[in-house]
Design an enzyme around this catalytic site. Structure first.
Site, short mmCIF file in Angstrom:
data_model
loop_
_atom_site.label_atom_id
_atom_site.label_comp_id
_atom_site.label_asym_id
_atom_site.label_seq_id
_atom_site.Cartn_x
_atom_site.Cartn_y
_atom_site.Cartn_z
N GLY A 13 0.81 -1.21 0.00
CA GLY A 13 0.00 0.00 0.00
C GLY A 13 0.84 1.25 0.00
O GLY A 13 0.44 2.28 0.54
N GLY A 14 2.02 1.20 -0.60
CA GLY A 14 2.81 2.41 -0.78
C GLY A 14 2.35 3.14 -2.03
O GLY A 14 1.31 2.81 -2.62
N LEU A 15 3.13 4.11 -2.46
CA LEU A 15 2.72 4.89 -3.63
C LEU A 15 2.49 4.02 -4.85
O LEU A 15 1.49 4.18 -5.56
CB LEU A 15 3.81 5.92 -3.96
CG LEU A 15 3.70 7.25 -3.22
CD1 LEU A 15 4.94 8.08 -3.48
CD2 LEU A 15 2.44 8.00 -3.66
N ALA A 16 3.39 3.09 -5.09
CA ALA A 16 3.29 2.28 -6.29
C ALA A 16 2.03 1.41 -6.26
O ALA A 16 1.24 1.40 -7.21
CB ALA A 16 4.53 1.40 -6.43
N SER A 42 3.22 3.65 4.94
CA SER A 42 4.24 3.04 4.08
C SER A 42 5.43 3.97 3.97
O SER A 42 5.32 5.18 4.16
CB SER A 42 3.66 2.81 2.68
OG SER A 42 2.54 1.98 2.77
N GLY A 50 11.80 15.10 -3.20
CA GLY A 50 10.98 15.46 -4.33
C GLY A 50 10.88 14.41 -5.39
O GLY A 50 11.38 13.29 -5.25
N HIS A 257 22.97 6.36 0.48
CA HIS A 257 22.66 7.79 0.44
C HIS A 257 23.74 8.54 1.21
O HIS A 257 24.10 8.14 2.31
CB HIS A 257 21.29 8.05 1.06
CG HIS A 257 20.77 9.42 0.77
ND1 HIS A 257 21.30 10.56 1.33
CD2 HIS A 257 19.75 9.84 -0.04
CE1 HIS A 257 20.63 11.62 0.88
NE2 HIS A 257 19.70 11.21 0.06
N ARG A 273 21.39 19.53 -0.14
CA ARG A 273 22.49 19.91 -1.02
C ARG A 273 21.95 20.58 -2.28
O ARG A 273 22.54 21.52 -2.79
CB ARG A 273 23.32 18.68 -1.38
CG ARG A 273 24.27 18.26 -0.27
CD ARG A 273 24.90 16.91 -0.55
NE ARG A 273 23.91 15.84 -0.47
CZ ARG A 273 23.76 14.88 -1.35
NH1 ARG A 273 24.57 14.80 -2.39
NH2 ARG A 273 22.84 13.96 -1.20
N GLU A 394 9.64 0.23 -5.81
CA GLU A 394 10.99 -0.15 -5.44
C GLU A 394 11.18 -1.67 -5.43
O GLU A 394 12.28 -2.18 -5.60
CB GLU A 394 11.35 0.43 -4.06
CG GLU A 394 12.84 0.38 -3.78
CD GLU A 394 13.23 1.11 -2.49
OE1 GLU A 394 12.48 1.98 -2.03
OE2 GLU A 394 14.31 0.79 -1.95
N SER A 410 12.73 8.07 -7.84
CA SER A 410 12.08 6.90 -7.28
C SER A 410 10.61 7.12 -6.98
O SER A 410 9.76 6.33 -7.39
CB SER A 410 12.81 6.47 -6.02
OG SER A 410 12.10 5.43 -5.43
C1 LIG Z 1 14.19 8.16 3.91
C2 LIG Z 1 13.91 8.05 2.46
C3 LIG Z 1 13.77 9.19 1.68
C4 LIG Z 1 13.51 9.10 0.33
N1 LIG Z 1 13.39 10.25 -0.40
C5 LIG Z 1 13.12 10.15 -1.72
C6 LIG Z 1 12.98 11.32 -2.51
O1 LIG Z 1 13.10 12.42 -2.03
N2 LIG Z 1 12.70 11.17 -3.81
C7 LIG Z 1 12.54 9.95 -4.37
O2 LIG Z 1 12.26 9.88 -5.54
N3 LIG Z 1 12.66 8.83 -3.65
C8 LIG Z 1 12.95 8.90 -2.34
N4 LIG Z 1 13.08 7.76 -1.60
C9 LIG Z 1 12.78 6.48 -2.20
C10 LIG Z 1 11.30 6.27 -2.29
O3 LIG Z 1 10.66 6.88 -1.21
C11 LIG Z 1 10.90 4.81 -2.27
O4 LIG Z 1 11.65 4.12 -3.16
C12 LIG Z 1 9.45 4.64 -2.69
O5 LIG Z 1 8.62 5.45 -1.92
C13 LIG Z 1 9.02 3.21 -2.58
O6 LIG Z 1 7.62 3.15 -2.77
P1 LIG Z 1 6.87 1.79 -2.92
O7 LIG Z 1 5.45 2.09 -3.15
O8 LIG Z 1 7.57 0.96 -3.90
O9 LIG Z 1 7.07 1.06 -1.53
P2 LIG Z 1 6.71 1.48 -0.04
O10 LIG Z 1 6.23 2.86 0.05
O11 LIG Z 1 7.86 1.08 0.80
O12 LIG Z 1 5.48 0.57 0.29
C14 LIG Z 1 5.60 -0.81 0.49
C15 LIG Z 1 4.24 -1.33 0.89
O13 LIG Z 1 4.25 -2.72 0.84
C16 LIG Z 1 3.68 -3.28 1.98
N5 LIG Z 1 4.27 -4.59 2.16
C17 LIG Z 1 5.57 -4.90 2.25
N6 LIG Z 1 5.72 -6.21 2.36
C18 LIG Z 1 4.50 -6.77 2.33
C19 LIG Z 1 4.01 -8.09 2.41
N7 LIG Z 1 4.81 -9.12 2.52
N8 LIG Z 1 2.67 -8.28 2.38
C20 LIG Z 1 1.84 -7.24 2.27
N9 LIG Z 1 2.26 -5.97 2.18
C21 LIG Z 1 3.57 -5.74 2.22
C22 LIG Z 1 3.96 -2.28 3.03
O14 LIG Z 1 3.02 -2.37 4.06
C23 LIG Z 1 3.83 -0.97 2.28
O15 LIG Z 1 2.49 -0.57 2.25
C24 LIG Z 1 13.36 7.84 -0.25
C25 LIG Z 1 13.48 6.70 0.52
C26 LIG Z 1 13.78 6.79 1.85
C27 LIG Z 1 13.99 5.54 2.63
#
Ligand SMILES: Cc1cc2nc3c(=O)[nH]c(=O)nc-3n(C[C@H](O)[C@H](O)[C@H](O)COP(=O)(O)OP(=O)(O)OC[C@H]3O[C@@H](n4cnc5c(N)ncnc54)[C@H](O)[C@@H]3O)c2cc1C
Ligand code: HEM
Lengths: 659, 287, 246
Positions: A13-16, A42, A50, A257, A273, A394, A410
């Site tokens: 339930g992250g952005l993707a 998430s 950004g 990072h 930066r 990711e 990302s």
């Molecule tokens: C501190 C930090 C700062 C960042 N800043 C930036 C930035 O400024 N710009 C940029 O472009 N990127 C940035 N990134 C990278 C970016 O935020 C992430 O790569 C991106 O948000 C990942 O999104 P996602 O939807 O793939 O996963 P996530 O947002 O991590 O969501 C994963 C989801 O999967 C669920 N999940 C995981 N495992 C399971 C499972 N087994 N069963 C069911 N559900 C599960 C979790 O509950 C969660 O809802 C940053 C990353 C970090 C760590």
């Protein structure tokens, strides 16, 4: 036997995941989202700095467009990315930003007129045009030619995640929270859903779906020092690996990072930066220009992180009781800027360090941050080797980032991939291939198998401690599979990790309750995480070159001749202690941008034999097209339109660009 | 208790619920056809505040008038007569006082009724709040609890006082009041009433300012600190004034105890000062 | 005084934790855990140490451990706050920890805020209501920079539930939307992309379970880890809703 049927199952339930779910839902399909935590928790929420998209609104972004963004991304990836995907991405990113704007993300906006900024340590006045007033602003980020990173103060990910999550609520998409996918249900190369554990009751449920999408984020927690959330344990990627059918791509490509606060590892954004902050050493000397005269603090992350560690090794680190670190100086940005545009940074400094960043220097050191590797998919987000399985964000190796991702690419990827995968899943579900054909016998078998594994942990007579194995794994990864890698270190890492993996089969628990039981969770997760760690370490050991974030001191040159290829890891049976590695060659002859120098970092690559030929071909095409517009030329170099879902075709409008 | 009013359906224009066409219902997130919400909650909220404000302002005036006893018996006498219309009517008419008291009493009852909606509705709510307050140790939460209890006390204290004034408006005067307070044994009630109403009123005014965002200014946090200080100052000042006045009545009451029941007649000297009113004053009813 | 104690040696800390396990019928009871304080220790570090060394069954929720995601709200010495960014050196050596009230209890320090928040989102329709679909390839509609910043100011809520737990009104009357709900309405009301009018918002919060139920106790404002301007926003909404309701 509990079975839940749905058209589309989104794990994560992250952005993707959220964006993909909204896309499929809007096409009229039933969607269920699974998440370990409430979706707004998430780790996407932690993205501060950004999101990149070539809107070109600000003066410092003038002339920006898909082409420039494409080149920055490919260079950033050290030519490891899939260029089709990079094209698809840069084309869709502006639409993603604009869609988010319509959904309520309060992007920072441009104010016409003069404004003082800090660039390269000096005060500079920028003048924004009247026509740009009120349009979406952008800040500078590492590894980019233009200011392209759209932002919401330093809470970009938070604002995006809330907007997209609220859209999911608006679409009445159910999110089953505190649910963890433990295994994929699959047979004959077709994925049918997942076996899911309720983290509160411990109950297993089978979710059977026409299309399953893994969007579970990164796996930073295989490292001890990481900017990632504690839930970023990569279980989504691991369960795909455990199918033996799907594979993980480029797992050795792990980003560090440059600026996480020392020693907690909490990130302070690259925006520090980008907005003019400087890196300094124990003597207060700004050292980055010595190493990278062109991009200085704003070279790509892999380069800056490496230079920082190099500088510490050379004896310039600040010594503290926890070890050595360097300083990030943002005092020159002024309190007003920090209060407005770097608020989270300020809060983090206050709460975790007890300092005020408008007056004090911030202690920083690189830490694990991002997993470029993940479930290998095609450009449509369809997993390789398993029909009906998709991946985005990711967790996926869609391969936008190759061996190093650019900051801001990302969160942009999550939403763009979500848009694209949402459409492609809907197409799949509507197609004949999407028809559900799954026997309840198979479902029962999968459920039983998972239940048996849990029972073994709960009631077996193992003696190993999961927490202990976890700690050991994290130490090994941080100490031996870090920024600087050598064959020797990697070799010992692989060996030790294999030992841990074997021991992990004999974990015993003190708490035997089947429901909410953190000890049980650690136990089964560490079993999976060790496999991921082995993919990373073993992949790194095999890759005898340096590319992007993967840096081998014993092989410091990028070797396009033998290593312009993607690592693919599979895990066929549970008794293996090493992944099976295959390689997928990147086709230089189809590249729009053949390998060359990145514009920063080392300049010592070993050339691929086809590079020169392709370069010549490209210049021939360019001159043949003479004054044709950039779209036509691009089309001739590397057509990608067929990959864009129909609703996202069309050209992106820009200020001052007539198309 | 608290929401019984809006569910009673008074003045609720019941819009017919029309089903939307299928397609529209799916897409129309914004335009959902619902029963229109009652407007009464808005009105009642405003009335609660308005009644509180009115009572508080009345209280301020009341305290100043009553404290005229600290200047002299004559001063208080003059004030009392003033409210009977002695200065602009042919003769003082105590029913005017009854009228004013009647209005205050009505507002008082209305306010009590409105505020009662906020009382804990049952023992569970009561207990939860008490525990919450003890655990949180938070200033403004504690203030509300005080307001609740002082409000509750005012039910009785205020009512007795107001009823007395309503039915015997003519018995307001230096001796009359002093006798009531001392010989009539009202002073314990007045003492409690004084504390209850001053504390309740000052907290109420403070809350009013926060609730409606008065005086927020550029830095609402600083304003809130200042308002808190003002609230305390208000309490202290009026408690001081009230105690001093009450003491004055008690002293007067003790001195006048053996002649209790005797009415006050202003001395010539002061009556002269009052000039042409002398005649009118000499004709006060029962005098 | 406290600072000295830290730099000179390590204090012995006692974490007094309200344990419970509703699914197993274990009623709430206090349990003490003793551990040694470390430099820069937060409750995140302390609780993980307890789990790793003393009781592997202890339940609590952390995600980002950086004060950004809002998972780790709990009652720290009776006050709602984020555990991850509470440094033990700012607390007395006896630290009591209890789960946030109001929310469904999962066990020990873990509560189901997600369910509550989703309910609030559905009830208050906390998304931009717009009748047209945006043209994604066209230039975005401009917005005043100051307005965008003002919206972000209200958008910073992390749904940690601290204001909910701190609200005496809500604890008495659980149907009250609370500061978080009212702040969301204020946020969407400010957003020109949301086409809803004050009358529409009145439908959502124009009663004693909404803005008129607020008794201005202001603990919400005082415990909010993000320092949101809840006091002024609620007052503002109250004025608007009275105007629209009169
Ligand atoms: C501190 C930090 C700062 C960042 N800043 C930036 C930035 O400024 N710009 C940029 O472009 N990127 C940035 N990134 C990278 C970016 O935020 C992430 O790569 C991106 O948000 C990942 O999104 P996602 O939807 O793939 O996963 P996530 O947002 O991590 O969501 C994963 C989801 O999967 C669920 N999940 C995981 N495992 C399971 C499972 N087994 N069963 C069911 N559900 C599960 C979790 O509950 C969660 O809802 C940053 C990353 C970090 C760590
Ligand atoms: C029977 C008598 C009374 C009772 C039971 C009572 C009760 C209450 C209660 C419980 C509140 C809090 C309401 C809330 O939190 O929203 C309140 C508010 C208030 N009271 Fe009283 N009260 C009484 C008499 C008075 C009097 C005599 C005054 C005048 C000094 C007064 C002035 C106020 C004010 C100014 C407020 C704030 C109004 C608001 O919050 O809208 N009250 N009262």
């Amino acid at each position: 036997m509990r079975i839940i049927y749905t058209d589309v199952l989104v794990v994560g339930g992250g952005l993707a995941g959220l964006r993909a779910a909204v896309g499929a839902r809007r096409r009229g399909h039933d969607v269920i989202i699974l998440s370990l935590v409430p979706p707004k928790r998430s780790h996407s929420a932690a993205a501060q700095g950004g999101m990149q998209a070539s809107l070109g609104n600000t003066v410092k972004g003038e002339g920006d467009n898909e082409d420039v963004h494409f080149e920055d991304t490919v260079r950033g990836s050290d030519w490891g990315c899939d260029q089709d995907v990079a094209r698809l991405f840069v084309h869709t990113a502006p639409q993603a930003v604009r869609e988010l704007a319509a959904w309520g993300v309060p992007w920072n906006r441009i104010k016409a007129g003069d404004r003082e900024v800090i660039m390269d340590g000096k005060r500079v006045t920028l003048t924004e045009g009247q026509a740009a007033h009120g349009l979406i602003a952008a800040r500078d980020f590492g590894g980019t030619k233009k200011w392209r990173t759209c932002y919401v103060s330093d809470g970009t990910g938070h604002a995006m995640l809330y907007a997209v999550s609220d859209q999911a609520v608006a679409e009445s998409i159910p999110v089953h929270e505190r649910m963890e996918a433990l295994a994929l249900i699959h047979e004959g190369g077709r994925c049918h859903g997942a076996v899911v554990r309720n983290l509160v009751s411990g109950e297993l449920t089978a979710y059977v779906a026409k299309a399953t999408c893994i969007a579970t984020g990164g796996f930073g927690r295989i490292y001890r020092v990481t900017s990632n959330a504690v839930i970023n344990e990569g279980i989504g990627a691991a369960i795909a690996l455990e199918t033996g059918a799907a594979c993980l791509g480029n797992m050795e490509a792990v980003q560090f990072h440059p600026t996480t606060i020392f020693p907690a590892g909490i990130l302070v954004t690259e925006g520090c930066r980008g907005d003019g902050g400087l890196l300094k050493d124990a003597a207060g000397h700004r050292f980055m220009p010595d190493y990278e005269p062109e991009k200085k603090e704003l070279a790509s992350r892999d380069v800056v992180s490496r230079r920082m560690e190099e500088h510490i090794r050379a004896g310039h680190g600040v010594k503290s009781r926890f070890g050595e670190h360097l300083w990030l100086d943002i005092t020159l940005l002024g309190a007003a800027h920090i209060d407005g545009k770097l608020r989270e940074v300020k809060e983090i400094c206050q709460h975790f360090l007890g300092i005020d960043p408008s007056r004090d220097l911030i202690p920083v050191r690189p830490a694990q941050h991002y997993s470029m590797g993940g479930i290998r998919t095609d450009a449509r987000g369809h997993a390789r080797g398993l029909k009906g399985l998709f991946a985005c964000g990711e967790a996926a190796c869609w391969d936008l980032h190759g061996f190093n991702r650019l900051g801001g690419n990302s969160v942009a990827e999550t939403v763009v991939a979500g848009m694209i995968v949402g459409e492609n899943m809907a197409d799949f579900v509507e197609s004949a291939a999407g028809e559900l054909q799954v026997s309840t016998a198979l479902v029962r078998e999968c459920l039983d198998a998972e239940q048996a594994k849990l029972d073994t942990l709960l009631h077996g007579n193992g003696t190993e401690s999961g927490a202990e194995l976890m700690r050991r794994m994290q130490d090994i990864m941080t100490d031996k599979v870090g920024i600087f890698r050598t064959g020797e270190l990697l070799h010992s890492a692989v060996e030790e990790l294999q030992g841990l993996l074997v021991r992990s089969r004999r974990i015993g628990l003190r708490t035997r309750r089947p429901g909410a039981n953190p000890e049980l969770v650690t136990a089964y997760r560490v079993q999976k995480m060790l496999k991921l760690a082995l993919c990373v370490a073993y992949g790194a050991l095999q890759r005898t070159e340096s590319r992007g974030a993967h840096f081998r001191e014993d092989y410091p040159r990028r070797d396009d001749a033998s290593w312009l290829k993607r690592t693919l890891a599979t895990w066929h049976d549970d008794f293996q202690t090493l992944p099976t590695l295959d390689y997928e060659a990147l086709d230089v002859t189809a590249m729009e941008l053949p390998p060359g120098w990145r514009g920063y970092g080392a300049r010592n690559a070993i050339e691929h034999p086809a590079t020169a030929g392709r370069a010549a071909e490209i210049s021939a095409i360019r001159s043949a097209f003479g004054h044709a517009d950039r779209f036509t030329v691009q089309q001739a170099l590397m057509p990608f339109d067929h990959l864009i879902p129909s609703r996202f075709r069309g050209r992106n409008a820009r200020l001052g660009e007539t198309s | 208790m608290d929401s019984s009013f809006d569910s009673s359906g008074i003045a609720r224009p019941l819009a017919p619920v029309r089903p939307l066409p299928e397609a529209a219902a799916r897409s129309a997130q914004a335009v959902q056809v619902r029963t229109r919400k009652s407007r009464w909650p808005a009105r009642l909220d405003l009335l609660q505040s308005a009644s509180g404000l009115f009572l508080a302002l009345f209280l301020v005036g009341h305290m100043f008038f009553v404290s005229s006893i600290l200047i002299s018996k004559e001063a208080f006498y003059a004030v009392a007569r003033f409210f009977e219309g002695a200065y602009f009517l042919a003769e003082p008419r105590p029913w005017l006082v009854s009228g004013v008291v009647g209005v205050v009493l009505t507002v008082f009852v209305a306010h009590a009724w409105l505020a009662m909606r906020k009382f804990p509705a049952n023992f569970r709510q009561y207990k939860v709040f008490a525990e919450h307050k003890a655990q949180l140790r938070h200033g403004d939460t504690g203030l509300w609890w005080i307001q609740l209890w002082t409000g509750f006390a005012l039910f009785f204290l205020g009512t007795v006082h107001l009823y007395g004034m309503l039915t015997q408006p003519e018995l307001i005067g230096p001796y009359e009041s002093a006798d009531r307070i001392w010989t009539g044994n009202m002073w314990p009630l007045y003492l409690l009433l004084l504390f209850a109403v001053e504390i309740h009123g000052s907290i109420g005014l403070y809350r009013l300012a926060l609730k409606w965002g008065w005086l927020e200014g550029r830095d609402p946090a600083a304003t809130r600190r200042r308002l808190r200080a003002a609230k305390t100052a208000f309490s202290v000042f009026f408690l001081g004034l009230g105690l001093a006045s009450l003491l004055a009545y008690v002293q007067l009451g003790i001195a006048h105890a053996d002649k209790a029941g005797e009415r006050y007649v202003p001395q010539r000297a002061s009556a002269v000062k009052l000039g042409e009113l002398e005649f009118a004053l000499s004709r006060r009813p029962g005098g | 005084m406290k600072k000295n104690a830290v730099s000179s040696g390590h204090r012995a800390l006692t974490l007094r934790i309200l344990r419970s396990s509703p699914t197993e019928g274990v009623a709430p009871h206090w349990q003490d855990f003793h551990l040694e304080e470390a430099e820069g220790m937060t409750l995140f570090i302390a609780l993980n140490e307890v789990r790793e060394t003393l009781d592997p069954a202890l339940q609590f929720d952390f995600v980002c451990r950086a004060g950004i995601c809002g998972s780790c709200g709990m009652l720290i010495n009776g006050k709602p706050g984020l555990a991850c960014r509470s440094l033990t050196r700012d607390l007395d050596p006896l630290i009591t920890l209890a789960p946030l009230p109001v929310f469904e209890l999962i066990g020990d320090l873990s509560v189901n805020t997600g369910k509550w928040m989703r309910g609030t989102a559905e009830r208050l329709e906390t998304w931009v209501h717009s009748s047209q679909e945006a043209d994604l390839t066209a230039l975005e509609a401009p917005m005043e920079p100051e307005l965008a910043e003002a919206i972000y100011e209200l958008d910073r809520c992390i749904e940690c539930g601290c204001c909910v737990a701190g609200c005496g009104t809500l604890r008495m009357r659980e149907e009250f939307v609370g500061a978080i709900g009212l702040n969301k309405i204020a946020r969407f009301r400010l957003d020109p992309r949301d086409e809803r009018s004050d009358d529409d918002f009145y439908q959502l919060i124009g009663d004693d379970t909404g803005v008129f139920g607020c008794m201005s106790l202001l603990a919400c404002q005082d415990v909010c880890p993000k320092g949101l301007p809840l006091q002024t926003q609620i007052a503002f909404l109250r004025r608007k809703m009275v105007a629209s309701g009169l």
